[in-house]
Design an enzyme around this catalytic site. Structure first.
Site, short mmCIF file in Angstrom:
data_model
loop_
_atom_site.label_atom_id
_atom_site.label_comp_id
_atom_site.label_asym_id
_atom_site.label_seq_id
_atom_site.Cartn_x
_atom_site.Cartn_y
_atom_site.Cartn_z
N HIS A 227 0.80 -1.23 0.00
CA HIS A 227 0.00 0.00 0.00
C HIS A 227 0.82 1.26 0.00
O HIS A 227 0.24 2.35 0.00
CB HIS A 227 -0.92 0.04 1.22
CG HIS A 227 -2.13 -0.82 1.09
ND1 HIS A 227 -3.28 -0.39 0.47
CD2 HIS A 227 -2.37 -2.11 1.45
CE1 HIS A 227 -4.18 -1.35 0.49
NE2 HIS A 227 -3.65 -2.41 1.08
N LYS B 22 -9.46 13.95 3.96
CA LYS B 22 -8.63 12.75 4.02
C LYS B 22 -7.70 12.91 5.21
O LYS B 22 -7.68 13.97 5.83
CB LYS B 22 -7.82 12.57 2.73
CG LYS B 22 -7.11 13.86 2.27
CD LYS B 22 -6.38 13.68 0.95
CE LYS B 22 -7.27 13.71 -0.26
NZ LYS B 22 -7.24 12.48 -1.03
N ARG B 23 -6.91 11.87 5.55
CA ARG B 23 -5.94 12.04 6.62
C ARG B 23 -5.05 13.25 6.32
O ARG B 23 -4.79 13.57 5.16
CB ARG B 23 -5.08 10.77 6.78
CG ARG B 23 -5.81 9.63 7.46
CD ARG B 23 -6.23 9.94 8.88
NE ARG B 23 -5.11 9.92 9.80
CZ ARG B 23 -4.84 8.93 10.67
NH1 ARG B 23 -5.65 7.90 10.76
NH2 ARG B 23 -3.81 9.01 11.47
N LYS C 157 -0.09 14.57 1.16
CA LYS C 157 -1.42 14.84 0.60
C LYS C 157 -1.63 16.34 0.32
O LYS C 157 -2.60 16.74 -0.29
CB LYS C 157 -2.51 14.31 1.54
CG LYS C 157 -2.55 12.76 1.60
CD LYS C 157 -3.62 12.28 2.56
CE LYS C 157 -3.65 10.78 2.73
NZ LYS C 157 -4.45 10.09 1.68
N THR D 56 -8.78 6.33 -2.60
CA THR D 56 -10.13 5.84 -2.90
C THR D 56 -11.14 6.97 -2.74
O THR D 56 -12.22 6.92 -3.31
CB THR D 56 -10.53 4.67 -1.97
OG1 THR D 56 -10.23 5.03 -0.62
CG2 THR D 56 -9.80 3.41 -2.35
N LYS E 24 -14.80 7.98 -4.83
CA LYS E 24 -16.10 8.28 -4.23
C LYS E 24 -16.64 9.61 -4.74
O LYS E 24 -17.83 9.74 -5.04
CB LYS E 24 -15.98 8.34 -2.70
CG LYS E 24 -15.47 7.07 -2.04
CD LYS E 24 -15.12 7.37 -0.55
CE LYS E 24 -14.27 6.28 0.05
NZ LYS E 24 -13.66 6.68 1.34
C1 LIG Z 1 -12.36 6.87 1.65
C2 LIG Z 1 -11.91 7.25 2.99
C3 LIG Z 1 -10.56 7.51 3.22
C4 LIG Z 1 -9.52 7.47 2.14
O1 LIG Z 1 -9.47 8.74 1.50
P1 LIG Z 1 -8.26 9.14 0.52
O2 LIG Z 1 -8.74 10.43 -0.07
O3 LIG Z 1 -8.15 8.07 -0.50
O4 LIG Z 1 -7.05 9.31 1.35
C5 LIG Z 1 -10.18 7.88 4.49
N1 LIG Z 1 -11.06 7.98 5.50
C6 LIG Z 1 -12.39 7.74 5.31
C7 LIG Z 1 -13.32 7.88 6.45
C8 LIG Z 1 -12.85 7.37 4.05
O5 LIG Z 1 -14.15 7.12 3.88
#
Ligand SMILES: *Cc1c(COP(=O)(O)O)cnc(C)c1O
Length: 836
Positions: free
Chosen positions: A383, A574-575, A580, A682, A686
């Site tokens: 990952h 995101k985190r 990022k 991911t 979404k």
């Molecule tokens: C999808 C998701 C992530 C991953 O987000 P990225 O933009 O791919 O880093 C992290 N936390 C939650 C709660 C998510 O639903």
């Protein structure tokens, strides 16, 4: 109304559909609202023990969950039985993280019971949304990796794969983030406080897990040397099973989470001597293994307790699956034909050594046979390429905690090195790179290399990432085993991320192109021709607007900030991590703020900048980023000069439930990591599925997103992964770049002067200095291109029908990012199991 619900009321009816397809299970789910209501009342009375007249919302939630759960159990038992009867191959998904989120709506929607359940509750006078809001968000994971595991579990059930997930039942999941004076503070998370109606405790499924001790060697009857590990310490792993329901109830699989228990509840003798704490010290030590999730994302957790967690759940899972196999098939040697193990990152990588130990020491197989079984069964998903995230355990710690495993690792390594030496191109640097032992950083075991050599297939999670794996971390191992690395681009489940999170869009899709996309998300492409239809675009944007109104209400409720739902919602959730590049967005926001004030008469596009995300508690830089967003928000949101044109908000405690409200309301999706650093992402998928346009770098799955939605429907900017590499190699000078960009220099100066932190003017100087002098993540290098892309986006926003057309095409062409597609690829190309 006391407060606004984050899963705020979808405007219309829930998705209602035909009867589920079943796995040959003669069991009708069909119930009407009256029957469902009767079932809920019965649970409330006889399982919860409450009089409906005095029941609290928590009681109704428990009763409703139990009533819905009854519809799962027959299918679950049938699915387990079916796997036994057919003798089919099973998939075992091992993950230290599972980001599950709330389950009631997921389960009831997949069983097509959502409609009757809501009707039944309305009849009973219960506020469904307020009730659903009380369900804790099961956050047994950090971020993307854990959420991927949850999506994959759901897709495996949907596709009819006999799969088991294995992980840890943490007493406390990911911390709750509270923002105090703009700073992140961490509060313990307590998802089990009111009990968990979705799990079944299996006290009888308990395994002993050893730690420490010694290894005996003795000669067996056949002259071979047999090893016996005699652990000094034993902990029990107790199983807790949660059913995972596939779409339309296709199949119900098991997520088995392990809880640590002491073998002896207490030392009575010590207690009787009056040492009440000492009497339970061993128990506390044992049970701390499943106490809390490590809040580390893309960084190695490092501590001994973490290694104990990893071995604990891996060893329990392997004992469990080996027992199941031998019980059913009678012979351990057929394991690779009947079981595929998938390691989600290196956290369970010790599985390679533990399976070898079981085969050698318990089943008395010879090395070659044991190795071929191990390698035929295990697969590994990588990952990350970030060096700080690659797991490496000190040899000294491993020798103390897992002495037998360390012997096995040395033996695997010796054979690996011998194999490599046979190659004509073998040299010392190659041997140093492939070795399982790192000799440079004080001798450590490289868990990535261990997982690689012990696996049948090793996969990356996007085309770019899999390609880079072959060139970087696993370059030499890939040369030695050229067929091993394969790519499986991540996916997301459309049940949660479209149907449940965005019921209005789902309804529009069904009214426009029928139900085909519900069973095959790629059929969303049927929407593409409607992008030209002005009336359809209008309806599409009305759905988006309603979702934005809900998010605006949530922002008002949580932060007291009023945002205009007609403004462009620009979302970065995101985190929080330097790679990022939340800082890139923040700096551009400052530049925009300066520009608006400098030229108030320009026709600016009104924007709301929405941020959310957690920082690892020990990641100081990330915590300053959160503080900076909040400092900026305070200044911008109270400035009359920009009122109505720019708002900045940071929503606390980002989790799955909050994501389900934010993502359907986004116009613009920020996916702006330094190219080469985001393995896949991911979140990007979404957002596109829900009709947001993406501003992004050529990183991770953004590249594939661009290929699917089309170059004209995504805003790509910045350095490519190759250019990032070259820029760093040549010695990048950020100071020089900054001096050439007036807007960026001005932003740096205002930060340096404390314009956004008047209470502590020097607060953000460290951030500025780091960017000006070093800027490893090339924020300044990509600033101009990013700002330019943002200006283009503002231009497009002024043409709402053209924006809408592109938004529709994003939804229409995101079907490929379904986790069903990803799981089909794993099934065919890694696991060799059939799907429906
Ligand atoms: C999808 C998701 C992530 C991953 O987000 P990225 O933009 O791919 O880093 C992290 N936390 C939650 C709660 C998510 O639903």
């Amino acid at each position: 109304m006391p407060y606004l619900m984050p899963n705020a009321a979808p405007t219309g009816e829930p998705v209602t559909l035909d009867e589920p397809v079943t796995d040959g299970v003669a069991y009708a789910t069909r119930v009407d609202a009256a029957q469902m209501r009767a079932a809920i009342f019965a649970k409330l009375t006889y399982a919860v023990g409450k009089d409906p007249a005095g029941a609290k919302l928590h009681d109704w939630l428990r009763a409703t969950s139990l009533a819905v759960r009854d519809h799962i159990v027959d299918r679950w038992i049938a699915s387990v039985r079916e796997a036994y009867i057919t003798g089919r191959k099973r998939v075992y998904y091992l993950s230290l993280d599972f980001m599950i989120g709330r389950q009631l709506r997921d389960v009831s929607s997949n069983l097509l019971l959502d409609g009757v359940m809501r009707e039944a509750l309305i009849e009973a006078g219960v506020d469904y949304h307020a009730m659903a809001e009380l369900e804790p968000d099961a956050a047994l994971g950090n971020g993307g990796l854990g959420r991927l595991a949850a999506c994959y579990m759901e897709s495996m059930a949907t596709l009819g794969i006999a799969a088991h997930g294995y992980g840890i039942r943490y007493d406390h999941g990911l911390f709750r983030q509270k923002i105090a004076d703009g700073w992140q503070t961490e509060l313990p998370e307590d998802w089990l406080a009111f009990g968990n109606p979705w799990e079944f405790e299996r006290r009888e499924v308990a395994y002993e897990i050893g730690f420490g001790g010694t290894v005996d060697a003795s000669e067996a009857w056949d002259g071979a040397v047999r090893h016996t590990w005699r652990p000094a310490e034993r902990v029990l792993a107790i199983a807790y099973d949660t059913p995972i329901v596939g779409w339309r109830g296709a199949r119900v699989n098991t997520l088995r989470l392990w809880r640590a228990r002491a073998a002896d509840p207490m030392q009575l003798e010590t207690f009787n001597r009056g040492d009440h704490i000492g009497a339970v010290a061993d128990r506390t030590r044992a049970e701390s293994i499943s106490r809390v999730l490590y809040p580390s994302d893309s960084t190695q957790a490092g501590q001994e307790l973490r290694l104990r967690q990893e071995f604990f759940f891996t060893a329990a899972s392997l004992q469990d699956l080996v027992r199941r196999h031998v019980q059913q098939f009678g012979d351990i040697r057929s394991l690779p034909d009947k079981a595929a193990i998938q390691l989600n990152d290196t956290h369970p990588a010790i599985a390679v050594a533990e399976l070898m130990r079981i085969l050698l020491d318990v089943h008395a197989l010879g090395w070659e046979e044991a190795w071929s079984i191990t390698r035929g069964t295990i697969n590994y998903t990588n990952h990350t390429l970030l060096p700080e995230a690659l797991e490496m355990w000190p040899v000294s710690l491993m020798e103390r905690l897992l002495p037998r495993h360390m012997q096995i690792i040395y033996a695997i390594n010796a054979k690996l090195i011998a194999e490599a030496r046979k190659r004509p191109d073998c040299n010392d640097s190659m041997l140093a790179a492939i070795s399982l032992i790192d000799e440079w950083h004080g001798r450590g075991v490289r868990m990535g290399n261990l997982a690689f050599v012990g696996s049948h297939k090793v996969n990356g999670v996007s085309a770019l990432h899999s390609g880079l794996m072959k060139k970087t971390v696993f370059r030499d191992l890939a040369a030695l085993y050229p067929d091993r690395i394969t790519n499986k681009t991540n996916g997301i489940t459309p049940r949660r991320w479209l149907m449940q999170a965005n019921p209005d869009l789902t309804r529009l899709v069904r009214e426009t192109v029928g139900d085909a996309p519900l069973d095959d998300l790629e059929k969303l492409s049927l929407l593409a021709p409607h992008a030209k239809d002005a009336a359809f675009r209008e309806r599409f944007m009305r759905v988006k607007h309603a979702n934005k109104e809900r998010l605006a209400a949530l922002i008002l409720d949580r932060l007291g900030v009023r945002v205009d739902p007609t403004a462009l919602f620009d979302v970065h959730v995101k985190r929080i991590h330097e790679y990022k590049r939340q800082l890139l967005n923040i700096l551009e926001t400052i530049a925009l703020y300066d520009a608006i004030r400098a030229q108030p008469s320009v026709d600016w596009v009104p924007r709301v900048k929405i941020f959310a995300g957690k920082a690892a508690p020990s990641y100081t830089t990330a915590k300053y980023i959160i503080k900076l967003v909040n400092d900026l928000a305070r200044v911008v949101n109270s400035d009359p000069a920009t009122r109505g044109l720019l708002k900045v908000v940071f929503l606390p405690n980002y989790n799955v439930s909050l994501a389900e409200v934010i993502i359907p309301a986004a116009d613009l999706s920020e996916q702006i990591s330094t190219a080469g650093m985001e393995a896949s992402g991911t979140g990007n998928m979404k957002f596109a599925l829900n009709g947001a346009l993406t501003i992004g770098t050529l990183d991770g799955a953004n590249i594939e997103l661009k290929e699917h939605v089309g170059d004209d429907n995504i805003f790509i900017f910045g350095l490519t992964a190759e250019e990032v590499e070259a820029t760093r190699r040549q010695g990048y000078n950020p100071g020089e770049t900054v001096s050439r960009i007036p807007a960026l220099s001005a932003a740096f100066e205002s930060l340096y002067a404390g314009v956004y932190s008047p209470d502590d003017p020097s607060r953000h100087r460290g951030t500025v200095d780091a960017l000006r002098n070093h800027d490893y993540f090339l924020v300044t290098a990509d600033f101009a291109a990013y700002a330019e892309a943002q200006r283009k986006i503002a231009g497009l926003w002024r043409d709402p029908m053209e924006w809408a057309r592109k938004a529709v095409l994003n939804t229409a062409h995101s079907g490929w990012f379904s986790s069903d597609r990803a799981i089909r690829q794993y099934s065919e190309e890694i696991w060799n199991v059939p799907t429906r």
